[in-house]
Design an enzyme around this catalytic site. Structure first.
Site, short mmCIF file in Angstrom:
data_model
loop_
_atom_site.label_atom_id
_atom_site.label_comp_id
_atom_site.label_asym_id
_atom_site.label_seq_id
_atom_site.Cartn_x
_atom_site.Cartn_y
_atom_site.Cartn_z
CE1 TYR A 194 -0.23 -2.70 -1.61
CE2 TYR A 194 -2.36 -1.25 -1.10
CZ TYR A 194 -1.46 -2.45 -1.95
OH TYR A 194 -2.05 -2.93 -3.13
N1 LIG Z 1 -3.36 -6.22 -5.91
C1 LIG Z 1 -2.08 -5.73 -6.27
O1 LIG Z 1 -1.11 -6.65 -6.57
C2 LIG Z 1 -1.50 -4.28 -6.40
C3 LIG Z 1 -0.36 -4.04 -7.18
C4 LIG Z 1 -0.26 -2.77 -7.32
C5 LIG Z 1 -1.19 -1.55 -7.13
N2 LIG Z 1 -2.45 -2.12 -6.52
C6 LIG Z 1 -3.46 -0.98 -5.91
O2 LIG Z 1 -3.71 -0.06 -6.97
C7 LIG Z 1 -3.32 1.13 -6.59
C8 LIG Z 1 -2.83 2.11 -7.88
O3 LIG Z 1 -1.78 1.55 -8.34
P1 LIG Z 1 -0.40 2.19 -8.38
O4 LIG Z 1 -0.23 2.72 -7.15
O5 LIG Z 1 0.71 0.97 -8.73
O6 LIG Z 1 -0.36 3.20 -9.53
P2 LIG Z 1 -1.30 4.32 -10.54
O7 LIG Z 1 -2.59 4.69 -9.64
O8 LIG Z 1 -1.28 3.73 -11.87
O9 LIG Z 1 -0.23 5.34 -10.33
C9 LIG Z 1 0.19 6.15 -9.25
C10 LIG Z 1 0.94 7.25 -9.78
O10 LIG Z 1 0.53 8.20 -10.44
C11 LIG Z 1 0.48 9.51 -9.95
N3 LIG Z 1 -0.84 10.11 -10.33
C12 LIG Z 1 -1.69 9.91 -9.69
N4 LIG Z 1 -2.76 11.03 -10.45
C13 LIG Z 1 -1.94 11.52 -11.37
C14 LIG Z 1 -2.40 12.48 -12.36
N5 LIG Z 1 -3.77 12.79 -12.59
N6 LIG Z 1 -1.51 12.86 -13.14
C15 LIG Z 1 -0.30 12.52 -13.19
N7 LIG Z 1 0.20 11.57 -12.42
C16 LIG Z 1 -0.88 11.14 -11.21
C17 LIG Z 1 0.80 9.42 -8.66
O11 LIG Z 1 1.57 10.31 -8.15
P3 LIG Z 1 1.01 11.15 -6.66
O12 LIG Z 1 0.57 10.29 -5.61
O13 LIG Z 1 2.07 12.24 -6.50
O14 LIG Z 1 -0.45 12.18 -7.37
C18 LIG Z 1 1.67 8.34 -8.60
O15 LIG Z 1 2.98 8.45 -8.60
C19 LIG Z 1 -2.36 1.17 -5.80
O16 LIG Z 1 -2.39 2.49 -4.83
C20 LIG Z 1 -2.80 -0.04 -4.82
O17 LIG Z 1 -3.67 0.43 -4.01
C21 LIG Z 1 -2.73 -3.29 -6.20
#
Ligand SMILES: NC(=O)c1ccc[n+]([C@@H]2O[C@H](COP(=O)([O-])OP(=O)(O)OC[C@H]3O[C@@H](n4cnc5c(N)ncnc54)[C@H](OP(=O)(O)O)[C@@H]3O)[C@@H](O)[C@H]2O)c1
Length: 278
Positions: free
Chosen positions: A51
């Site tokens: 990241y």
């Molecule tokens: N192991 C792996 O392969 C892998 C892959 C993907 C992800 N991950 C981990 O999982 C975490 C979460 O997944 P992700 O980042 O893919 O996506 P997510 O948490 O599903 O979505 C994040 C998005 O949602 C928005 N958001 C957050 N809270 C919200 C709310 N209350 N209402 C509306 N929109 C909202 C955020 O915007 P803002 O930031 O502007 O609020 C961002 O655009 C990652 O950050 C990472 O740590 C791991």
């Protein structure tokens, strides 16, 4: 961590079922986001070398410890390692590693046995891959971190992991709307009218409903946000309960809607999503 339910890993470690995701959080914004999250009550931060922001996450943690807001032993930090992030060959294709996942797992066990980490887990492993490492494992993975949300509810893989004592960490719980490859017409989970309908019933937001959906299914979950009000919103889920009927209804939204396909690794014999396995 008081409000956050915990899970007991197969090694006896107690772990919070809710944390902050940090993928795509820019170095310039992640320090404040982690500080806000810790102030709000988050005690689990999900990180990765990939990241590109672990130093800045660390700065926030250091600050909150020095302010006396938390102690290091109250925090649960997950990381995932890797050296050369996306090595590419002369033909422009991703260069694959020839290290087998079973050998990597044996090395991970050594890290744990040396006391360098309290628990070790896996991510994006399918059933077949888990079966392979379990044949040689002396430590059962604490968790399998997988994409999981209402459009990809992962019922079969969750059931399989639980049968082996492996907890689930649901990543992209909000459908990862800021994933770099999202197209404008892709369905947006946080705007789903059916989820909005359930949310209205509880005077909550769709994001709160789909985060709580994971926790009530017994999964650890790690929504990402760099926005203070959304960091607080995502944490404000401890005063309502979805009914079993709500959960069964949300389960029906599954449409194999995977958004993290790891296209860079297509063609690798161990690509986890290109076989019939779940
Ligand atoms: N192991 C792996 O392969 C892998 C892959 C993907 C992800 N991950 C981990 O999982 C975490 C979460 O997944 P992700 O980042 O893919 O996506 P997510 O948490 O599903 O979505 C994040 C998005 O949602 C928005 N958001 C957050 N809270 C919200 C709310 N209350 N209402 C509306 N929109 C909202 C955020 O915007 P803002 O930031 O502007 O609020 C961002 O655009 C990652 O950050 C990472 O740590 C791991």
């Amino acid at each position: 961590m008081s409000k956050v339910p915990t899970i007991k890993f197969n090694n006896g470690q107690i772990f919070p079922m809710f944390g902050l995701g940090t993928w795509k959080s820019k170095p310039g914004e992640v320090t404040q986001a982690v500080k806000d999250a810790i102030d709000t009550g988050y005690r689990h931060i999900d990180c990765a070398h990939l990241y590109g922001n672990e130093k800045e996450v660390g700065e926030a943690i250091k600050k909150k410890i020095s302010e006396g807001v938390v102690r290091r032993e109250d925090l649960y930090i997950t990381s995932k390692e890797g050296d050369d992030l996306y090595p590419v060959g002369p033909d422009g294709n991703t260069l694959f590693s020839d290290v087998d996942i079973v050998d990597t797992w044996v090395a991970m066990e050594k890290v744990c046995k040396k006391g360098l980490t309290k628990s070790v887990g896996i991510s994006n492993f399918n059933k077949r891959q888990i079966e392979r490492i379990l044949k040689k494992a002396t430590i059962i993975p604490a968790t399998n971190q997988i994409e999981c949300h209402p459009y990809l509810n992962q019922k079969k893989l969750i059931e399989f992991c639980r049968s082996k004592g492996i907890a689930i960490t649901a990543y992209s719980p909000l459908g990862s709307p800021d994933r770099p490859w999202a197209k404008p017409d892709d369905p947006k989970l946080v705007e789903d009218a059916k989820i909005q309908q359930i949310a209205s019933k509880y005077n909550k937001t769709p994001a709160q409903v789909i985060i709580k959906y994971q926790v009530q299914r017994g999964n650890i979950t790690i929504p990402k946000s760099v926005n203070k009000s959304r960091i607080k919103e995502n944490f404000d889920i401890w005063d309502f309960q979805l009914t079993p009927e709500d959960i069964a209804y949300i389960d029906t939204f599954d449409c194999n809607g995977r958004v993290c396909n790891f296209v860079e690794a297509l063609g690798h014999p161990n690509h986890p999503f290109t076989h019939d396995d779940y």
